[in-house]
Scaffold this motif. Structure first.
Motif, PDB file in Angstrom:
ATOM      1  N   MET A 115       6.484  60.716  80.783  1.00 46.98           N
ATOM      2  CA  MET A 115       5.275  59.878  80.745  1.00 46.98           C
ATOM      3  C   MET A 115       4.179  60.471  79.881  1.00 46.98           C
ATOM      4  SD  MET A 115       4.250  58.877  84.623  1.00 46.98           S
ATOM      5  CE  MET A 115       2.540  58.502  84.344  1.00 46.98           C
ATOM      6  N   PHE A 116       4.101  61.811  79.906  1.00 45.28           N
ATOM      7  CA  PHE A 116       2.985  62.479  79.248  1.00 45.28           C
ATOM      8  C   PHE A 116       3.389  63.041  77.876  1.00 45.28           C
ATOM      9  CE2 PHE A 116       2.672  62.846  83.862  1.00 45.28           C
ATOM     10  CZ  PHE A 116       1.523  62.105  84.062  1.00 45.28           C
ATOM     11  N   SER A 117       4.545  62.617  77.388  1.00 46.35           N
ATOM     12  CA  SER A 117       5.017  63.114  76.089  1.00 46.35           C
ATOM     13  C   SER A 117       4.810  62.043  75.015  1.00 46.35           C
ATOM     14  CB  SER A 117       6.511  63.443  76.192  1.00 46.35           C
ATOM     15  OG  SER A 117       7.240  62.233  76.266  1.00 46.35           O
ATOM     16  N   ASP A 118       5.170  62.396  73.776  1.00 44.83           N
ATOM     17  CA  ASP A 118       5.086  61.418  72.689  1.00 44.83           C
ATOM     18  C   ASP A 118       6.420  60.716  72.486  1.00 44.83           C
ATOM     19  OD1 ASP A 118       2.463  62.074  72.223  1.00 44.83           O
ATOM     20  OD2 ASP A 118       2.994  63.725  70.869  1.00 44.83           O
ATOM     21  N   ILE A 119       7.384  61.014  73.315  1.00 48.80           N
ATOM     22  CA  ILE A 119       8.716  60.404  73.165  1.00 48.80           C
ATOM     23  C   ILE A 119       8.609  58.911  73.485  1.00 48.80           C
ATOM     24  CG2 ILE A 119      11.071  60.399  74.118  1.00 48.80           C
ATOM     25  CD1 ILE A 119      10.582  63.480  74.612  1.00 48.80           C
ATOM     26  N   PRO A 120       9.165  58.037  72.630  1.00 48.36           N
ATOM     27  CA  PRO A 120       9.030  56.584  72.831  1.00 48.36           C
ATOM     28  C   PRO A 120       9.466  56.182  74.251  1.00 48.36           C
ATOM     29  CG  PRO A 120      10.066  57.025  70.728  1.00 48.36           C
ATOM     30  CD  PRO A 120       9.953  58.341  71.424  1.00 48.36           C
ATOM     31  N   ARG A 121       8.649  55.331  74.861  1.00 50.90           N
ATOM     32  CA  ARG A 121       8.879  54.958  76.253  1.00 50.90           C
ATOM     33  C   ARG A 121      10.232  54.280  76.465  1.00 50.90           C
ATOM     34  NH1 ARG A 121       4.011  55.213  78.982  1.00 50.90           N
ATOM     35  NH2 ARG A 121       4.774  53.955  80.700  1.00 50.90           N
TER      36      ARG A 121
END
Lengths: 233, 419
Positions: A115-121
């Motif tokens: 949730m708190f990363s930049d990885i695409p949801r």
């Protein structure tokens, strides 16, 4: 070689920390480095400040002096939201009691980190399932409180590795397990970190595991430091 | 679907389902009470004002305007001070009325008051502004001893066309009244509902009422067994109790006529709409006390939100700390707790309004059945929206303290293994 590769995963310089001003520092580390992918075990007796050191490295506490660089970034130079975001992306943490989010499934626990990363949801669920599958959790939709202690430990490891961190901090990851399961859990943690390329800093009071790590350091409690100083004199 | 703050908030509420539901219900009850009170107050006043119809002046010899309006338009009691027919005719001649309706109250059938009047009651008087009388079945009375029923009176008394009734002397529930057994009235019409107090009344001609009372007078003189007809009426028998009057469109003359009549000690004159407004301003003090109590209930529900969230903080410190370790900022955690408060306020607000509407419908139905007055406790959409927003705002204020606790949660302390 890219510039990022030249940074150590962890670089500690002149780090001191006191619980109360004027007291003997509970943490006093002149220099400590962990290269990318390297695995370091930090042993020490109870009260030697092992957990405090992890909290300092994770930016959950501020040191009295010195710096902690994660992948080249001084985490204490970041403040508020920026530090929280950086910790979420660069550091994975595994705790003695797992600290999973109860009421949530195994995959939701892993996705909570994403949730708190930049990885695409859109890729979160698939990524969580792949990680859990790799770590041997066949039922990712099961609530974590219904899993065995060993399985909960695996979910905790998956969560720590979810955001591709450069450094995984493990705080007594085997303390709540029996010797057999402790071996398995540590194997799993080390293996998972190797596979993902994350450096591992594991603190434990159990010296049996020292040989399994690339590096080993020992933290003295303040009274041990005092004893050593007296002996040197 | 990926995880989101919303997932965490809603799952957190679900994991404390009982506490969450009780908190939502406490807000809902408070919101419901406020909504019901505000809507009933407006509806009550509107309903009473509506019941005064198109009457600009109610003229009587009652001790004051309020009893005059309550007795002659809302059938509270039988008016006690009669107006002679000659006085009525003189009154009619003296002022430029567009129309007047003579009315006489003093008899009843079971718990239905009987109004004696003439055809102008159905032709000139509108029971509510812009609402004409509609005969549901049968026709209006046009001869002595014919009676027309208000819709509520007909259904409550179980009477229909062709049924006959003997009237009792006095207002409904009067002790010691006698029954006019000598005269039977035939039901010739049933009116459609008007949503006013008139729905629970029965209507007959003035002559019918006069003959009943002339018969009582003559019996006292000539003894039992006499027959009384319209030809036996004398001036003393021909009395009314109130006059409904209007100047029509000549509103400018209204003030002059009202003040002239008010100066005349023989008459009591009321502007029914103003009198009802005055009555509600008197009871508004009680209203304000009720409103204050309801606001206190609302505030106590805010405190229950605060307590529910604050108490849950102890068990959620660890969860908050874990989320912080995973990368959530303090502000984000603060926002999550406030979102939870807002959800409680929103759900409580919506459920409260649904409760208020349901209770309002129940009250409407009971009042319509028992009193014959249509009270429609509705607020404009804006009103409902405002109440829901106020509920959300209050909940957010109540949730601010637990949110600050979440904001200030020490991650290090919360994650320390318990001894």
């Amino acid at each position: 070689m890219s510039e990022a590769k030249t940074h150590n995963a962890l670089q500690i310089s002149g780090l001191t920390h006191r619980y109360t001003a004027g007291q003997t520092p509970v943490i006093d580390i002149a220099e400590l480095a962990v290269r990318p992918g390297e695995q370091l075990v930090l042993t020490g007796s109870s009260g030697s400040g092992k957990s405090t050191l992890l909290h300092l490295i994770a930016g959950l506490m501020d040191p009295a002096e010195g710096s902690v660089r994660i992948d080249g970034t001084d985490i204490h130079s970041l403040h508020g939201h920026a530090r929280d975001r950086f910790r979420g992306r660069a550091i994975g943490m595994v705790f003695q009691t797992h600290h999973l989010l109860h009421g949530f499934s195994a995959e939701e626990n892993v996705m909570a980190a994403l949730m708190f990363s930049d990885i695409p949801r859109g890729s979160h669920r698939a990524r969580a399932r792949t990680l859990l599958d790799t770590l041997g959790i066949p039922t990712p939709t099961q609530r974590v409180e219904k899993l065995s202690v060993g399985q909960q430990q695996r979910v905790a490891i998956a969560r720590a590795l979810a955001c591709d961190p450069v450094l995984v901090l493990a705080d007594e990851p085997t303390a709540s397990l029996d010797p057999e399961n402790a071996d398995v859990a540590l194997d799993l943690l080390q293996q998972a970190c190797r596979s993902s390329g994350a450096a591992l800093l594991c603190v434990t009071h159990d010296r049996r595991f020292i040989d399994r790590f690339d590096l080993a350091e020992h933290l003295n409690a303040p009274h041990e430091q005092l004893q050593a100083a007296l002996e040197d004199a | 679907m990926s995880m989101s703050d919303w997932n965490i908030v809603t799952r957190s509420m679900r994991s404390r389902l009982f506490s969450s539901v009780v908190t939502v219900l406490s807000v809902a009850i408070a919101v419901g009470l406020v909504t019901l009170l505000v809507s009933m107050r407006n509806a009550g006043e509107n309903s009473f004002k509506r019941g005064t119809g198109n009457v600009q002046m109610l003229i009587s010899k009652e001790p004051g305007p309020l009893p005059s309006v309550l007795n002659s338009m809302f059938y509270a009691e039988a008016p006690g001070n009669p107006i002679t027919w000659a006085q009525y005719l003189e009154l009619k001649r003296s002022y430029p009325f567009a129309w007047t309706v003579p009315t006489q109250l003093g008899d009843s059938y079971q718990d239905a008051p009987v109004m004696s009047t003439d055809a102008s009651f159905f032709e000139s008087f509108q029971p509510a502004q812009g609402v004409e009388w509609v005969v549901g079945s049968g026709r209006h009375f046009d001869a002595p001893f014919e009676i027309v029923l208000g819709s509520d009176a007909a259904s409550r008394l179980g009477l229909g066309l062709g049924d006959t009734v003997a009237l009792e002397h006095g207002a409904p529930r009067t002790q010691g009244g006698h029954t006019h057994d000598e005269f039977s009235f035939e039901v010739v019409g049933v009116l459609e509902a008007t949503g006013t107090a008139h729905d629970r009344a029965m209507f007959t001609s003035l002559e019918s009422s006069w003959i009943l009372h002339a018969h009582d007078r003559r019996e006292a003189i000539f003894g039992h067994g006499i027959v009384t007809t319209i030809d036996d009426l004398i001036d003393e028998d021909m009395k009314i109790t109130a006059v409904y009057a209007s100047l029509g469109e000549r509103k400018a003359a209204l003030v002059q006529v009202l003040s002239a009549l008010r100066r005349d000690p023989d008459w009591t004159v009321a502007n029914p709409s103003d009198t009802v407004g005055g009555l509600f301003s008197i009871v508004s003090n009680i209203d304000q006390v009720l409103l204050a109590m309801t606001i206190a209930v609302m505030l106590s529900s805010g405190v229950s939100i605060l307590l529910a969230l604050y108490n849950s903080m102890e068990q959620r410190r660890k969860q908050i700390a874990v989320i912080r370790v995973l990368g959530a900022s303090r502000k984000r955690v603060f926002g999550m707790v406030l979102t939870e408060s807002a959800i409680i306020g929103l759900l409580g607000g919506v459920v409260g309004i649904v409760l208020a509407i349901c209770c309002g419908m129940l009250v409407t139905s009971v009042l319509a059945q028992r009193v014959g007055i249509v009270v429609e406790p509705a607020l404009p959409l804006d009103g409902y929206l405002f109440i829901v927003l106020a509920s959300v705002a209050l909940s957010c204020v109540a949730g601010a303290i637990p949110a600050v606790v979440a904001y200030r949660t020490s991650v290090v302390r919360a994650l320390r293994p318990s001894m």
